[in-house]
Design a protein around this motif. Structure first.
Motif, mmCIF file in Angstrom:
data_model
loop_
_atom_site.group_PDB
_atom_site.id
_atom_site.type_symbol
_atom_site.label_atom_id
_atom_site.label_comp_id
_atom_site.label_asym_id
_atom_site.label_seq_id
_atom_site.Cartn_x
_atom_site.Cartn_y
_atom_site.Cartn_z
ATOM 1 N N ALA A 55 0.706 -1.239 -0.120
ATOM 2 C CA ALA A 55 0.035 0.064 0.074
ATOM 3 C C ALA A 55 0.989 1.290 0.134
ATOM 4 C CB ALA A 55 -0.808 -0.114 1.029
ATOM 5 N N LYS A 56 2.005 1.327 0.762
ATOM 6 C CA LYS A 56 2.917 2.338 0.660
ATOM 7 C C LYS A 56 3.597 2.505 -0.826
ATOM 8 C CE LYS A 56 6.915 3.992 3.292
ATOM 9 N NZ LYS A 56 7.776 3.767 4.400
ATOM 10 N N ILE A 57 3.962 1.436 -1.190
ATOM 11 C CA ILE A 57 4.449 1.610 -2.606
ATOM 12 C C ILE A 57 3.486 2.332 -3.518
ATOM 13 C CG2 ILE A 57 5.722 0.485 -4.617
ATOM 14 C CD1 ILE A 57 6.813 -1.462 -2.624
ATOM 15 N N ASN A 58 2.182 1.667 -3.643
ATOM 16 C CA ASN A 58 1.321 2.143 -4.539
ATOM 17 C C ASN A 58 0.888 3.522 -4.270
ATOM 18 O OD1 ASN A 58 -0.864 1.476 -6.320
ATOM 19 N ND2 ASN A 58 -2.233 1.849 -4.576
ATOM 20 N N HIS A 59 0.758 4.014 -3.057
ATOM 21 C CA HIS A 59 0.501 5.378 -2.850
ATOM 22 C C HIS A 59 1.623 6.387 -3.283
ATOM 23 C CE1 HIS A 59 -1.536 8.799 -1.216
ATOM 24 N NE2 HIS A 59 -0.356 9.237 -0.163
ATOM 25 N N GLU A 60 2.608 6.005 -2.850
ATOM 26 C CA GLU A 60 3.937 6.934 -3.371
ATOM 27 C C GLU A 60 4.034 7.201 -4.908
ATOM 28 O OE1 GLU A 60 7.313 4.929 -1.826
ATOM 29 O OE2 GLU A 60 7.289 5.615 0.226
ATOM 30 N N LYS B 174 -8.547 13.039 -8.355
ATOM 31 C CA LYS B 174 -8.507 12.973 -6.781
ATOM 32 C C LYS B 174 -9.043 11.900 -6.190
ATOM 33 C CE LYS B 174 -8.095 15.606 -3.388
ATOM 34 N NZ LYS B 174 -8.893 14.814 -2.254
ATOM 35 N N VAL B 175 -10.010 11.159 -6.822
ATOM 36 C CA VAL B 175 -10.727 10.175 -6.141
ATOM 37 C C VAL B 175 -9.897 8.941 -6.110
ATOM 38 C CG1 VAL B 175 -12.616 8.442 -6.480
ATOM 39 C CG2 VAL B 175 -13.022 10.801 -6.934
ATOM 40 N N GLU B 176 -9.038 8.593 -7.145
ATOM 41 C CA GLU B 176 -8.118 7.440 -7.060
ATOM 42 C C GLU B 176 -6.990 7.793 -6.061
ATOM 43 O OE1 GLU B 176 -8.336 5.379 -11.561
ATOM 44 O OE2 GLU B 176 -7.301 7.422 -11.409
ATOM 45 N N TYR B 177 -6.557 9.072 -6.118
ATOM 46 C CA TYR B 177 -5.448 9.566 -5.081
ATOM 47 C C TYR B 177 -6.028 9.130 -3.665
ATOM 48 C CZ TYR B 177 -2.598 12.418 -2.427
ATOM 49 O OH TYR B 177 -1.576 12.595 -1.115
ATOM 50 N N ASP B 178 -7.029 9.663 -3.401
ATOM 51 C CA ASP B 178 -7.843 9.386 -2.081
ATOM 52 C C ASP B 178 -7.938 8.199 -1.660
ATOM 53 O OD1 ASP B 178 -7.705 12.194 -1.442
ATOM 54 O OD2 ASP B 178 -9.892 12.532 -2.098
ATOM 55 N N LYS B 179 -8.462 7.358 -2.599
ATOM 56 C CA LYS B 179 -8.515 6.001 -2.357
ATOM 57 C C LYS B 179 -7.248 5.134 -1.958
ATOM 58 C CE LYS B 179 -10.374 1.422 -4.488
ATOM 59 N NZ LYS B 179 -10.681 1.030 -5.605
ATOM 60 N N SER B 180 -6.356 5.516 -2.763
ATOM 61 C CA SER B 180 -4.735 4.880 -2.310
ATOM 62 C C SER B 180 -4.287 5.379 -0.772
ATOM 63 C CB SER B 180 -3.683 5.211 -3.416
ATOM 64 O OG SER B 180 -3.489 6.442 -3.360
ATOM 65 N N ASP C 206 -3.537 4.282 4.874
ATOM 66 C CA ASP C 206 -3.948 4.343 6.316
ATOM 67 C C ASP C 206 -4.440 3.243 6.895
ATOM 68 O OD1 ASP C 206 -2.895 7.066 5.974
ATOM 69 O OD2 ASP C 206 -4.873 7.618 5.657
ATOM 70 N N THR C 207 -5.073 2.525 6.082
ATOM 71 C CA THR C 207 -5.652 1.163 6.798
ATOM 72 C C THR C 207 -4.606 0.232 6.926
ATOM 73 O OG1 THR C 207 -7.930 1.634 5.757
ATOM 74 C CG2 THR C 207 -7.484 -0.678 6.453
ATOM 75 N N ALA C 208 -3.678 -0.055 5.825
ATOM 76 C CA ALA C 208 -2.684 -0.904 5.796
ATOM 77 C C ALA C 208 -1.643 -0.651 7.247
ATOM 78 C CB ALA C 208 -1.802 -1.145 4.615
ATOM 79 N N HIS C 209 -1.619 0.670 7.446
ATOM 80 C CA HIS C 209 -0.483 1.110 8.300
ATOM 81 C C HIS C 209 -1.175 0.957 9.641
ATOM 82 C CE1 HIS C 209 1.134 3.975 11.021
ATOM 83 N NE2 HIS C 209 2.283 3.841 10.677
ATOM 84 N N ASN C 210 -2.478 1.144 10.076
ATOM 85 C CA ASN C 210 -3.121 0.967 11.245
ATOM 86 C C ASN C 210 -3.146 -0.618 11.523
ATOM 87 O OD1 ASN C 210 -3.752 3.609 11.596
ATOM 88 N ND2 ASN C 210 -5.676 3.532 10.656
#
Length: 411
Positions: free
Chosen positions: A139-144, A157-163, A168-172
């Motif tokens: 998830a971190k690599i994908n978001h970066e 913006k929708v796809e950015y917010d989704k990643s 955040d979910t994966a981190h938590n």
């Protein structure tokens, strides 16, 4: 309890002994009859003198134990009987072990299960930890990557917010499982199971100690003097089962009154006799003098006494715990002392002590101090007395210094 000195009967005996044995001079004829008071005299003797104290005590074992059980259980086997001599550590009896064996087996089974549970936890938690870490990294690599695309306006913006939400979910999830499971060794569930294992180990240790208590051993070398085993065969905890005494190491315990207590000390010699060993005597030495007095009730009323203990030097088979013993304690001794009967000493009104000697038919007063006292005699110390001096017996205030006296005449 104790023999007193200077009693009236002893005084009478002393007079007789003094008259017969110490050379009382009785004149065969009156010297200048009618001139001077008649007196009886005794010679001052130079001899050895000893001071003794008598007491009675009880022979006791220096080491005696009551054998008790720390557990309540049925007796399985008895190995000894009354009168047996046992060694330190020797097995005396065995108690039934069925119940304790079951408890130990049950606790070991629980421990084995706990170990297996711990290993399974470690395995499962390590897998969960690694899977969550992989999801978080993905998830971190994908978001970066999406951040760069969004900055270049290549991502909505929708796809950015989704990643971002997925990161955040994966981190938590990763933080939560790491907190719960640690690194597979110190997570909460792992630590809980480890604590359970430690508690089981303590429980097993206590059970093994209880198991040892089902075998009752002798704490000392000695003789079994009595046994008290229930007819039902049930051994109750902390109730004496038998009594063991070390009959090879005996001592005598007695009390002496406060008058004599100051006259004895550790190391003083003692002669030991008794009714149970009438023809024998034993040597002893005082090894303990109590540090304080205690009040006891006697036939004459209350009395303050001090406890003493006597070590017996030449113990043999005739001495047994429980026997009474007569003690003759040597407190002082002196060689070549000047000795007279008690009846020769006169105490003046000022408290000083004197003896009256007869020199050339006349009375001479001699100030003295008393030393060692025996039953019938006392040592006297003075500058004006010497061996063989004639000392007046039973002097009274009627004796006058310088007065002529008639030795052997009527007083």
């Amino acid at each position: 309890m104790f023999r007193k000195k200077k009693l009236l009967t002893i005084a009478v005996i002393a007079v007789v002994v003094g008259l017969v044995g110490m050379g009382t001079v009785v004149a065969t004829k009156k010297n200048n009859e009618g001139k001077g008071m008649g007196v009886s005299t005794v010679e001052i003797k130079k001899q050895n003198i000893e001071s003794h104290i008598q007491a009675t005590g009880k022979i006791q074992s220096m080491d005696k134990r009551d054998i008790v059980s720390d557990v309540e259980e049925k007796m399985e086997k008895m190995y000894v009987k009354k009168g047996d001599i046992v060694e330190k550590g020797q097995i005396l009896m065995e108690l039934e072990k069925t119940h304790i064996n079951y408890k130990i087996k049950e606790a070991n089974m629980k421990l084995d299960i706990a170990y297996k549970t711990l290993e399974q936890l470690k395995s499962d938690l390590n897998v969960s930890l690694k899977n969550t870490e992989i999801k978080y990294n993905d998830a971190k690599i994908n978001h970066e990557r999406n951040e760069k695309l969004y900055a270049a306006r290549g991502l909505s913006k929708v796809e950015y917010d989704k990643s971002k939400d997925e990161l955040d979910t994966a981190h938590n999830d990763y933080a939560l499982i790491k907190e719960k499971y640690g690194n597979g060794e110190d997570g909460r569930d792992i630590l809980k199971e480890k604590k359970e294992i430690e508690l089981l180990k303590v429980q097993i240790g206590r059970l093994e100690d209880d198991y040892k208590k089902h075998t009752i051993r002798s704490p000392i070398r000695g003789t079994i003097v009595d046994t008290k085993i229930s007819e039902s065969g049930i051994v109750e905890s902390h109730i004496p089962l038998m009594f063991i005494q070390d009959v090879d190491n005996l001592e005598i315990v007695t009390d002496i009154n406060e008058y004599d207590a100051g006259k004895v000390d550790v190391g003083y010699e003692v002669e030991i006799k008794g009714d149970a060993f009438e023809d024998k005597s034993y040597d002893g030495v005082i090894k303990y003098v109590g540090p304080f007095a205690k009040e006891v009730q006697t036939g004459q009323g209350k009395e303050n006494v001090v406890e003493i203990k006597v070590d017996i030097k030449n113990i043999d088979k005739y001495l047994k715990p429980g026997f009474s013993a007569k003690l003759d304690i040597l407190t002082r001794k002196k060689e070549n002392a000047l000795v007279v009967p008690y009846e020769t000493i006169f105490t003046k009104r000022d408290g000083s002590e004197v003896v009256f000697t007869v020199i050339d038919g006349k009375v001479q007063e001699n100030t003295i101090k008393t030393g060692i006292e025996s039953d019938l005699e006392v040592e006297i110390i003075g500058d004006t007395i010497k061996e063989s001096d004639q000392v007046i017996m039973n002097p009274t205030e009627n004796i006058k210094v310088g007065e002529e006296v008639n030795i052997g005449g009527e007083m």
